[in-house]
Structures are given as C-alpha cells and as structure tokens.
Design an enzyme around this catalytic site. Structure first.
Site, short mmCIF file in Angstrom:
data_model
loop_
_atom_site.label_atom_id
_atom_site.label_comp_id
_atom_site.label_asym_id
_atom_site.label_seq_id
_atom_site.Cartn_x
_atom_site.Cartn_y
_atom_site.Cartn_z
N GLU A 1 0.82 -1.22 0.00
CA GLU A 1 0.00 0.00 0.00
C GLU A 1 0.85 1.27 0.00
OE1 GLU A 1 -3.74 -0.39 2.20
OE2 GLU A 1 -3.26 1.53 3.12
N ASP A 2 1.94 1.27 0.73
CA ASP A 2 2.66 2.52 0.98
C ASP A 2 4.07 2.59 0.40
OD1 ASP A 2 0.47 3.43 2.39
OD2 ASP A 2 1.25 2.78 4.33
P1 NDP Z 1 -5.83 9.06 6.84
O1 NDP Z 1 -6.12 7.79 6.13
O2 NDP Z 1 -5.29 10.20 6.08
O3 NDP Z 1 -4.90 8.77 8.12
C1 NDP Z 1 -5.08 7.63 8.93
C2 NDP Z 1 -4.02 6.64 8.58
O4 NDP Z 1 -2.74 7.23 8.76
C3 NDP Z 1 -4.03 5.44 9.49
O5 NDP Z 1 -4.90 4.47 9.01
C4 NDP Z 1 -2.57 5.02 9.44
O6 NDP Z 1 -2.34 4.24 8.29
C5 NDP Z 1 -1.80 6.28 9.16
N1 NDP Z 1 -1.06 6.91 10.27
C6 NDP Z 1 0.17 7.44 10.20
N2 NDP Z 1 0.54 7.99 11.35
C7 NDP Z 1 -0.46 7.79 12.21
C8 NDP Z 1 -0.63 8.12 13.58
N3 NDP Z 1 0.28 8.79 14.30
N4 NDP Z 1 -1.79 7.78 14.19
C9 NDP Z 1 -2.72 7.10 13.48
N5 NDP Z 1 -2.63 6.76 12.18
C10 NDP Z 1 -1.49 7.09 11.55
O7 NDP Z 1 -7.03 9.65 7.58
P2 NDP Z 1 -8.50 9.20 7.60
O8 NDP Z 1 -8.63 7.78 7.94
O9 NDP Z 1 -9.16 10.17 8.44
O10 NDP Z 1 -8.93 9.31 6.06
C11 NDP Z 1 -9.33 10.42 5.44
C12 NDP Z 1 -10.78 10.63 5.79
O11 NDP Z 1 -10.84 11.68 6.73
C13 NDP Z 1 -11.68 10.95 4.68
O12 NDP Z 1 -12.75 10.04 4.70
C14 NDP Z 1 -12.15 12.37 4.98
O13 NDP Z 1 -13.50 12.52 4.68
C15 NDP Z 1 -11.93 12.51 6.44
N6 NDP Z 1 -11.56 13.83 6.91
C16 NDP Z 1 -12.13 14.29 8.05
C17 NDP Z 1 -11.82 15.52 8.57
C18 NDP Z 1 -12.46 15.97 9.83
O14 NDP Z 1 -12.03 16.96 10.39
N7 NDP Z 1 -13.47 15.31 10.32
C19 NDP Z 1 -10.85 16.40 7.89
C20 NDP Z 1 -10.28 15.81 6.72
C21 NDP Z 1 -10.63 14.57 6.25
P3 NDP Z 1 -2.16 2.64 8.27
O15 NDP Z 1 -3.49 2.09 8.64
O16 NDP Z 1 -1.79 2.37 6.85
O17 NDP Z 1 -1.15 2.25 9.26
#
Ligand code: NDP
Ligand code: ZN
Length: 172
Positions: A61-62
C-alpha cells in the site's frame, strides 16, 4: 525466527524514507513492528505467517512493493494475507474506507488478525501520538470507522477484540 527477521529487514528497507504522521514524525517501521508485537505478546498469536504478514502489511500500500516481489521473497500464502489487507489505491478514500467495512467479514482469519492489530495500533497512536493537526472530530471519526471495520469481523479472535475494545475506550 529467520523468516520473521528477513521480513523485518525487508520492511525496514522498504519504509526507510517514510515517517508516521505524529508530531515527532516517528520512523514508519515502528508501526509494523508494533502490530507484530501486539499479535505475539498481547494476542498470543504464534502463527508465523500472521506475524510476518503483519510486518509486511503496509509495504504494497505505501511503498514500491509488488505482489510478485512478496510471492518471490515470502511465498504465496503470506503475499495473499498482505494483499487482503491492502486497499486499492486507485479508489477514492471514502470508497476505500467503505470497502474495508464491507469486506472485513469475508477475508481470511489470518488477515482478520492483522487487521485487528492494525486498528488496535492506530487507535493507540491516535490517542497517544496523533497525526499532527487532527481535530477531535477527525479522531472520533477514525475511531468510529475503525470500530465498524472490527465489528464486521468479530468472532475471529476474542482476546484481540477485547484489546481493541480497550483501545476504543480511549476515544477522544
Ligand atoms: P488518513 O487515512 O489520512 O490517516 C489515517 C491513517 O494514517 C491510518 O490508518 C494510518 O495508516 C496512518 N497513520 C500514520 N501515522 C499515524 C498516527 N500517528 N496515528 C494514526 N494513524 C497514523 O485519515 P482518515 O482515515 O481520516 O482518512 C481520510 C478521511 O478523513 C476521509 O474520509 C475524509 O473525509 C476525512 N476527513 C475528516 C476531517 C475531519 O475533520 N473530520 C478532515 C479531513 C478529512 P495505516 O493504517 O496504513 O497504518
Ligand atoms: Zn498499518
């Protein structure tokens, strides 16, 4: 043990230039190591394929890692588990998140264990060292989505599910 160490070396190399999203930008490899540690030392999981797949779970994925490369290095079985927990990067984020909820119950038991560990570790990270700039609402949204995914696979491993529920109690 040798295969697990070779997976750790492989993942460390693949993730070498990546950082987590927390304020201090921790090395990315800490996260796959945390999954394997939760599985082995909290969940009592001793299936080598699951521990190795956990270490490798974010490589496709990354990073620039292909399924073929995983098959060549670690065999078809482990490659399949990793692919089962890999989102289709061509899809929009909202669709990817919806599909995780929809598919959680249909993936293999080994993939469910990796997914449980991934969500446990991400909830702990968001509670303790969250991505920089995330609002409380965004953290809550992530917690609730992670719970919907895990609710879809319950029964796979009650102990890890309890550990997930404990992590969820720290919902902001
Ligand atoms: P991301 O997918 O952008 O980030 C979460 C992912 O980041 C985790 O699943 C993990 O990946 C990875 N990660 C890296 N560092 C960390 C850390 N320190 N702690 C936790 N996770 C980490 O975010 P979202 O899941 O929120 O996905 C985007 C969504 O957010 C969209 O659906 C959008 O609509 C929503 N959104 C909401 C906002 C709000 O304010 N409510 C603002 C902007 C967007 P891995 O699982 O691969 O390890
Ligand atoms: Zn992950």
């Amino acid at each position: 043990m040798n295969r697990l160490l070779s997976a750790l070396a492989f993942a460390a190399h693949k993730h070498r230039d990546q950082r987590r999203k927390d304020a201090v930008a921790s090395p990315y490899i800490n996260h796959p190591i945390a999954l394997a540690n939760v599985l082995a030392n909290e969940g009592d999981v001793d299936d080598e394929r699951v521990l190795i797949a956990a270490v490798l779970h974010d490589t496709v994925e990354d990073t620039e890692t292909s399924e073929q490369e995983l098959i060549r290095e670690f065999g078809q079985e482990i490659a399949s588990i990793v692919l089962e927990v890999t989102d289709d990067q061509l899809l929009p984020t909202a669709e990817r998140k919806r599909l995780q909820v929809e598919h959680a119950g249909t993936i293999s038991r080994q993939a469910k264990l990796v997914k449980l560990a991934d969500k446990i570790c991400n909830l702990r990270d968001i509670a303790g060292s969250p991505p920089a700039g995330w609002s409380v609402e965004r953290k809550r949204e992530y917690f609730d989505w992670a719970k919907s995914v895990i609710d879809g696979l319950r029964g796979a491993h009650p102990l890890l599910e309890d550990i997930f529920d404990e992590a969820f109690r720290h919902r902001p």
